[in-house]
Design a protein around this motif. Structure first.
Motif, mmCIF file in Angstrom:
data_model
loop_
_atom_site.group_PDB
_atom_site.id
_atom_site.type_symbol
_atom_site.label_atom_id
_atom_site.label_comp_id
_atom_site.label_asym_id
_atom_site.label_seq_id
_atom_site.Cartn_x
_atom_site.Cartn_y
_atom_site.Cartn_z
ATOM 1 N N ALA A 1 -0.201 18.987 -26.135
ATOM 2 C CA ALA A 1 0.197 19.183 -27.534
ATOM 3 C C ALA A 1 -1.030 19.225 -28.441
ATOM 4 O O ALA A 1 -1.155 20.096 -29.313
ATOM 5 C CB ALA A 1 1.154 18.072 -27.972
ATOM 6 N N PHE A 2 -1.953 18.304 -28.229
ATOM 7 C CA PHE A 2 -3.181 18.249 -29.022
ATOM 8 C C PHE A 2 -3.985 19.540 -28.857
ATOM 9 O O PHE A 2 -4.455 20.128 -29.827
ATOM 10 C CB PHE A 2 -4.008 17.026 -28.598
ATOM 11 N N GLU A 3 -4.114 19.999 -27.611
ATOM 12 C CA GLU A 3 -4.874 21.222 -27.338
ATOM 13 C C GLU A 3 -4.211 22.453 -27.952
ATOM 14 O O GLU A 3 -4.883 23.432 -28.271
ATOM 15 C CB GLU A 3 -5.043 21.410 -25.827
ATOM 16 N N LEU A 4 -2.889 22.397 -28.137
ATOM 17 C CA LEU A 4 -2.165 23.507 -28.760
ATOM 18 C C LEU A 4 -2.166 23.423 -30.283
ATOM 19 O O LEU A 4 -1.623 24.300 -30.950
ATOM 20 C CB LEU A 4 -0.724 23.556 -28.230
ATOM 21 N N GLY A 5 -2.759 22.366 -30.832
ATOM 22 C CA GLY A 5 -2.905 22.252 -32.275
ATOM 23 C C GLY A 5 -1.865 21.414 -32.987
ATOM 24 O O GLY A 5 -1.843 21.375 -34.219
ATOM 25 N N TYR A 6 -1.018 20.718 -32.251
ATOM 26 C CA TYR A 6 -0.031 19.845 -32.886
ATOM 27 C C TYR A 6 -0.686 18.531 -33.295
ATOM 28 O O TYR A 6 -1.594 18.037 -32.613
ATOM 29 C CB TYR A 6 1.126 19.533 -31.926
ATOM 30 N N ASN A 7 -0.204 17.942 -34.382
ATOM 31 C CA ASN A 7 -0.508 16.553 -34.685
ATOM 32 C C ASN A 7 0.346 15.729 -33.726
ATOM 33 O O ASN A 7 1.541 16.011 -33.566
ATOM 34 C CB ASN A 7 -0.150 16.226 -36.137
ATOM 35 N N VAL A 8 -0.245 14.751 -33.097
ATOM 36 C CA VAL A 8 0.449 13.983 -32.063
ATOM 37 C C VAL A 8 0.551 12.532 -32.507
ATOM 38 O O VAL A 8 -0.430 11.943 -32.989
ATOM 39 C CB VAL A 8 -0.300 14.064 -30.710
ATOM 40 N N THR A 9 1.734 11.965 -32.351
ATOM 41 C CA THR A 9 1.975 10.550 -32.617
ATOM 42 C C THR A 9 2.625 9.960 -31.379
ATOM 43 O O THR A 9 3.549 10.551 -30.817
ATOM 44 C CB THR A 9 2.902 10.366 -33.836
ATOM 45 N N ILE A 10 2.147 8.799 -30.963
ATOM 46 C CA ILE A 10 2.689 8.154 -29.765
ATOM 47 C C ILE A 10 3.233 6.782 -30.140
ATOM 48 O O ILE A 10 2.531 5.969 -30.753
ATOM 49 C CB ILE A 10 1.621 8.038 -28.665
ATOM 50 N N ALA A 11 4.478 6.554 -29.775
ATOM 51 C CA ALA A 11 5.139 5.270 -30.011
ATOM 52 C C ALA A 11 4.741 4.314 -28.892
ATOM 53 O O ALA A 11 5.271 4.376 -27.787
ATOM 54 C CB ALA A 11 6.649 5.456 -30.054
ATOM 55 N N THR A 12 3.783 3.447 -29.165
ATOM 56 C CA THR A 12 3.192 2.620 -28.108
ATOM 57 C C THR A 12 4.149 1.596 -27.503
ATOM 58 O O THR A 12 3.922 1.144 -26.376
ATOM 59 C CB THR A 12 1.941 1.894 -28.626
ATOM 60 N N ASP A 13 5.209 1.242 -28.216
ATOM 61 C CA ASP A 13 6.186 0.307 -27.645
ATOM 62 C C ASP A 13 7.392 1.043 -27.050
ATOM 63 O O ASP A 13 8.392 0.431 -26.703
ATOM 64 C CB ASP A 13 6.623 -0.732 -28.674
ATOM 65 N N ALA A 14 7.266 2.368 -26.945
ATOM 66 C CA ALA A 14 8.323 3.176 -26.336
ATOM 67 C C ALA A 14 7.771 3.970 -25.158
ATOM 68 O O ALA A 14 8.320 4.997 -24.770
ATOM 69 C CB ALA A 14 8.941 4.105 -27.382
ATOM 70 N N ILE A 15 6.641 3.492 -24.599
ATOM 71 C CA ILE A 15 6.046 4.100 -23.408
ATOM 72 C C ILE A 15 5.681 2.992 -22.426
ATOM 73 O O ILE A 15 5.428 1.849 -22.824
ATOM 74 C CB ILE A 15 4.784 4.944 -23.731
ATOM 75 N N THR A 16 5.645 3.334 -21.173
ATOM 76 C CA THR A 16 5.217 2.383 -20.154
ATOM 77 C C THR A 16 4.724 3.137 -18.934
ATOM 78 O O THR A 16 4.876 4.350 -18.829
ATOM 79 C CB THR A 16 6.344 1.403 -19.765
ATOM 80 N N ASP A 17 4.124 2.396 -18.033
ATOM 81 C CA ASP A 17 3.550 2.953 -16.813
ATOM 82 C C ASP A 17 3.896 2.010 -15.674
ATOM 83 O O ASP A 17 4.591 1.009 -15.864
ATOM 84 C CB ASP A 17 2.024 3.088 -16.979
ATOM 85 N N PHE A 18 3.330 2.296 -14.522
ATOM 86 C CA PHE A 18 3.554 1.463 -13.343
ATOM 87 C C PHE A 18 2.373 0.537 -13.090
ATOM 88 O O PHE A 18 2.400 -0.274 -12.171
ATOM 89 C CB PHE A 18 3.816 2.355 -12.124
ATOM 90 N N ASN A 19 1.327 0.651 -13.918
ATOM 91 C CA ASN A 19 0.115 -0.140 -13.766
ATOM 92 C C ASN A 19 -0.411 -0.467 -15.158
ATOM 93 O O ASN A 19 -0.699 0.442 -15.940
ATOM 94 C CB ASN A 19 -0.909 0.675 -12.968
#
Length: 187
Positions: free
Chosen positions: A136-154
Motif C-alpha cells: 500500500a505504501f509503495e502504491l502511494g496510499y497513506n497507511v495506518t495500522i491498528a497495533t492492538d488489532a494485529i498479532t503474529d505467532f512470534n
C-alpha cells in the motif's frame, strides 16, 4: 504512535481473520484482535467507509529455504470468521500471497473509490499485515495500522514490525486512537 488524520477516502483492510488461522497460537490473545478488528469494521460501516475483508487460500509459488508443507486443510479453513459479519457492500478478496495487493484487484478497487488511505488490521503481523502495508505504501496510499488489532505467532518479530518497520511506512495507533480520529475527521 501517532495518527494525524483519517482521510475522507479511507478504506479498512482486514487481513486473514479466517477459521484456519484464528485457531493457531498467537502472541496476543486472538479474542482481543478479533474484538478490535470488529470495532473497526463497525466504525467504518457507521461512517460509510469501504471495508475490504481478505482471506488467504494458498501460497506463492517461489522457492524458500524453509520447507513449506502443503497439507490438506479443513473445508472451512479459509472462511472468514463469523464475527466480521460480511455485508454485501464489503469487498471480499481471496489471495494466495502474503500481501493483499499482489494477487488481487485490490489496488484497482481502491483507485476506483479514489481512496487515499488504508487502515489495516489482522493476522499475521509479519506476513499478511506487513506485506499489505508495504505494498500500500509503495502504491502511494497513506497507511495506518491498528497495533492492538494485529498479532503474529512470534512476539519478537511482531515487535520488530511494530517498532522498527511500521513507523517507516505508516502511522500506528490503537483501535481507540482510530475511533477518535474517525469521530473527529468524519463528524
Amino acid at each position: 504512535m501517532s495518527i494525524t488524520t483519517i482521510d475522507t477516502q479511507t478504506a479498512l483492510i482486514v487481513i486473514d481473520l479466517q477459521q484456519g488461522l484464528v485457531t493457531l497460537d498467537t502472541c496476543h490473545p486472538i479474542e482481543g484482535i478479533i474484538e478490535n478488528s470488529c470495532k473497526l469494521v463497525s466504525l467504518f460501516r457507521y461512517a460509510s467507509l469501504p471495508i475490504v475483508l481478505v482471506n488467504v487460500d494458498g501460497i506463492a509459488p517461489g522457492r524458500t529455504e524453509q520447507v513449506r508443507v502443503q497439507q490438506q486443510k479443513p473445508e472451512n479453513w479459509s472462511h472468514l470468521i463469523d464475527e466480521l459479519q460480511p455485508q454485501q457492500e464489503d469487498l471480499q478478496l481471496t489471495k494466495n500471497t502474503w500481501g493483499a495487493f499482489a494477487s488481487t484487484e485490490l489496488h484497482k478497487y481502491l483507485a476506483s473509490l479514489k481512496a487515499t488511505q488504508v487502515v489495516i488490521s489482522g493476522i499475521a503481523t509479519t506476513m499478511g499485515v506487513e506485506s499489505t502495508a508495504r505494498q500500500a505504501f509503495e502504491l502511494g496510499y497513506n497507511v495506518t495500522i491498528a497495533t492492538d488489532a494485529i498479532t503474529d505467532f512470534n512476539m519478537d518479530v511482531h515487535n520488530n514490525s511494530v517498532n522498527s518497520i511500521f513507523p517507516k511506512l505508516a502511522e500506528t495507533g490503537t483501535t481507540a486512537d482510530i475511533v477518535a480520529r474517525v469521530s473527529t475527521d468524519h463528524a
